[in-house]
Design a protein around this motif. Structure first.
Motif, PDB file in Angstrom:
ATOM      1  N   THR A 268      34.880 -56.196 -38.857  1.00  0.00           N
ATOM      2  CA  THR A 268      35.631 -55.273 -39.922  1.00  0.00           C
ATOM      3  C   THR A 268      34.759 -54.446 -40.629  1.00  0.00           C
ATOM      4  O   THR A 268      33.957 -54.393 -41.464  1.00  0.00           O
ATOM      5  CB  THR A 268      36.832 -55.845 -40.816  1.00  0.00           C
ATOM      6  N   ARG A 269      34.776 -52.839 -40.004  1.00  0.00           N
ATOM      7  CA  ARG A 269      35.003 -51.392 -40.774  1.00  0.00           C
ATOM      8  C   ARG A 269      36.030 -50.613 -40.930  1.00  0.00           C
ATOM      9  O   ARG A 269      37.423 -50.928 -40.201  1.00  0.00           O
ATOM     10  CB  ARG A 269      33.256 -50.763 -39.582  1.00  0.00           C
ATOM     11  N   TYR A 270      35.964 -49.986 -42.337  1.00  0.00           N
ATOM     12  CA  TYR A 270      37.143 -49.487 -42.451  1.00  0.00           C
ATOM     13  C   TYR A 270      36.746 -48.319 -43.208  1.00  0.00           C
ATOM     14  O   TYR A 270      35.606 -47.957 -43.580  1.00  0.00           O
ATOM     15  CB  TYR A 270      38.323 -50.420 -43.180  1.00  0.00           C
ATOM     16  N   SER A 271      37.860 -47.566 -43.172  1.00  0.00           N
ATOM     17  CA  SER A 271      37.882 -46.155 -43.773  1.00  0.00           C
ATOM     18  C   SER A 271      39.282 -45.799 -44.252  1.00  0.00           C
ATOM     19  O   SER A 271      40.021 -45.907 -43.370  1.00  0.00           O
ATOM     20  CB  SER A 271      37.144 -45.313 -42.936  1.00  0.00           C
ATOM     21  N   ALA A 272      38.602 -44.447 -45.468  1.00  0.00           N
ATOM     22  CA  ALA A 272      39.582 -44.500 -46.518  1.00  0.00           C
ATOM     23  C   ALA A 272      39.375 -42.816 -46.324  1.00  0.00           C
ATOM     24  O   ALA A 272      38.279 -42.781 -47.611  1.00  0.00           O
ATOM     25  CB  ALA A 272      40.118 -45.375 -47.889  1.00  0.00           C
ATOM     26  N   SER A 273      40.617 -42.194 -46.230  1.00  0.00           N
ATOM     27  CA  SER A 273      40.182 -40.693 -46.452  1.00  0.00           C
ATOM     28  C   SER A 273      42.053 -39.654 -47.041  1.00  0.00           C
ATOM     29  O   SER A 273      42.681 -40.513 -46.691  1.00  0.00           O
ATOM     30  CB  SER A 273      39.607 -39.848 -44.705  1.00  0.00           C
ATOM     31  N   GLY A 274      41.067 -37.714 -47.220  1.00  0.00           N
ATOM     32  CA  GLY A 274      42.522 -38.204 -47.156  1.00  0.00           C
ATOM     33  C   GLY A 274      43.291 -38.501 -49.160  1.00  0.00           C
ATOM     34  O   GLY A 274      42.328 -39.315 -50.308  1.00  0.00           O
ATOM     35  N   GLY A 275      44.358 -38.435 -48.593  1.00  0.00           N
ATOM     36  CA  GLY A 275      44.680 -39.437 -49.822  1.00  0.00           C
ATOM     37  C   GLY A 275      46.330 -38.327 -49.650  1.00  0.00           C
ATOM     38  O   GLY A 275      46.969 -38.389 -50.835  1.00  0.00           O
ATOM     39  N   THR A 276      46.999 -38.195 -48.745  1.00  0.00           N
ATOM     40  CA  THR A 276      47.571 -35.773 -48.887  1.00  0.00           C
ATOM     41  C   THR A 276      48.933 -36.890 -48.212  1.00  0.00           C
ATOM     42  O   THR A 276      49.231 -35.851 -48.072  1.00  0.00           O
ATOM     43  CB  THR A 276      47.800 -34.546 -48.750  1.00  0.00           C
TER      44      THR A 276
END
Length: 519
Positions: A268-276
């Motif tokens: 499992t890879r994951y990314s978290a971006s932005g926030g808007t």
């Protein structure tokens, strides 16, 4: 953009990969080179016609099968040419914008794209004016002129945000010979010039995308076919992930799954971006609604416990929001916190009493069944009814299109909805939500709000609009046509055999499926 629909990452926010599991060099058994990468989502495509859709699921698909004149690169906040070779404002008035088409640009069918196709694409949005379409985004667009490869947009007022608007899915270029001028195109055929062609489509189930060999634009040529699988809710999306029925998962896994992401997870890879990405409660202010009176809306605002919602329903994967403009966007402020710093039944009771409103106030709360929406609605109902001041009836709607029609027709006193920015400017969290002919279809209209919106759009230096934006946010907190609830990051999960997933989404409406490939 409505998040079952909204889009562009805020200035200063860049893609951040927040977790990577152990690496493996070979794809899982039975899949790899020559087979389509399977991408799962619980978003919904409301229409294959750009004139009939203003939602994240539709625009995500549009990013791949259509082109716009401009687009946004990964991690950027500046529009760059896509179908255009160059675009610019003419003169200093910010009322004339001109683009030159790339030479030898073709639709996937082989037909050459002309300036007339671009003009047709914009004209029909305004002419059709669909309740579920993006016409509100182009409220300043007065006319479009096509001459040779040049397209000229004439605006009714100064609009420094116009380049951002034509970098969205709303500005998708369609074939004038295939898309009617005054009606939405029916069926499941798509004629665009994006990185992919739509080989087949089954509403609510799947979209089969094949690389378009004639694509010319800002994005990379697609390397592999992609199958998008649409799921009814987060639980089904998670089940497909657990059963290895998909290699990429985006919007929205269950909160408990997102809260449990960590670098030690297998394959499992994951990314978290932005926030808007934001979520709000929209009030129906038409005279027949129980939310028509301002005191009722203010009383709900005084009671709502955002922290409880964030912790109990979303397991801490969202952040309480106190303005329509989220943190991370220039000119963000917290007027709802300033007015109601802590949930208070006593304050709500006084507001209703002073307004001469009999309690309990009946509220029909509309909810589209997706993700944690129903659990969220149950928590809101619990909070409001605990005061003894409200009686809430939750009205769940399975299909997104039916939900859109329902709130546009005024079937609810309030409804909950998500929003993803079309572009990184406070204007996009205000103008299409509370401005004239709002896409929220809740009956709200205010001359002071409209005047401020027009004024903010006139500043080419966006920092000069900050004061007006803050005043706008105060006006909204006073009148409460919408009540902000939370904001969150954009999560993407992928298997280790797939490359490029970290570029798939950065909190924008651009869904970069062409970045995906087998390692």
């Amino acid at each position: 953009m409505r998040s079952v629909r909204s889009k562009v990452i805020a200035a200063g926010l860049v893609l951040a990969v927040t977790g990577v599991g152990a690496w493996q060099l070979l794809p899982e058994e039975g899949r790899g080179s020559g087979t389509a990468v399977r991408v799962g989502t619980s978003d919904v495509v409301s229409s294959l016609d750009p004139a009939g859709a203003y939602d994240a699921g539709s625009w995500a698909l549009f990013s791949n099968v259509y082109q716009s004149l401009l687009t946004i690169r990964p991690g950027s906040d500046t529009p760059v040419p896509d179908a255009a070779s160059a675009c610019k404002f003419i003169g200093q008035k910010l009322t004339t914008y001109q683009c030159e088409l790339r030479p030898d640009l073709k639709f996937a069918s082989g037909r050459a794209i002309t300036a007339d196709d671009v003009k047709h694409s914009f004209d029909r949005i305004k002419a059709i004016n669909s309740d579920q379409g993006p016409a509100p985004l182009f409220n300043t667009l007065e006319s479009v002129k096509a001459e040779g490869r040049t397209v000229t947009f004439n605006l009714s007022a100064r609009d420094a945000t116009f380049p951002f608007k034509i970098a969205t899915g709303a500005a998708s270029i369609v074939d004038k010979e295939k898309y009617p001028a005054d009606a939405l195109r029916e069926g499941v055929e798509v004629d665009g010039s994006g990185p992919f062609t739509l080989a087949s489509y089954t509403a609510g189930a799947s979209a089969e995308l094949e690389p378009n060999p004639s694509y010319k634009g800002q994005g990379k040529p697609a390397k592999t076919a992609v199958t998008v699988k649409y799921f009814k809710d987060s639980a089904q999306l998670d089940a497909a992930w657990q059963d290895h029925g998909i290699e990429v998962a985006h919007r929205d896994m269950p909160p408990a799954v997102l809260a449990g992401l960590n670098p030690g997870l297998k394959d499992t890879r994951y990314s978290a971006s932005g926030g808007t990405e934001t979520r709000s409660m929209v009030f129906n202010v038409r005279p027949e609604s129980s939310a028509a009176q301002q005191a009722v809306r203010q009383a709900v605002a005084a009671v709502l416990d955002r922290s409880a919602l964030a912790g109990q329903v979303y397991k801490g994967t969202v952040t309480p929001l106190y303005s329509l403009v989220p943190a991370g966007i220039a000119a963000h402020s917290t007027p709802f916190f300033d007015a109601w710093p802590a949930p208070s039944g006593a304050t709500a009771k006084k507001l209703l009493k002073d307004g001469g409103i009999t309690t309990p106030v009946p509220l029909r709360l509309g909810v589209n069944v997706r993700g944690a929406n129903t659990a969220e609605a149950e928590e809101i109902k619990k909070q409001l009814e605990a005061t003894g001041l409200f009686q809430v009836a939750i009205k769940t709607v399975e299909k997104w299109a039916d939900f859109q029609k329902g709130y546009a027709a005024g079937e609810f006193d309030a409804y909950t909805i998500g929003w993803i920015a079309d572009f990184p400017d406070a204007d996009n969290f205000l103008s299409p939500l509370v401005g004239a002919d709002s896409s929220m279809n809740n009956g709200f209209s205010d001359k002071a709000v409209d005047a401020l919106i027009t004024r903010t759009q006139s500043f080419s230096d966006r920092a000069e609009a900050a004061g007006d934006f803050r005043e706008l946010q105060k006006l909204i907190a006073q009148q409460v046509p919408m009540l902000p609830i939370w904001q969150k990051k954009d999560y993407v999960m992928s298997r280790e055999a797939v490359g490029g997933a970290q570029y798939l989404s950065d909190g924008t409406g651009v869904w970069r499926l062409w970045e995906l490939d087998w390692l």
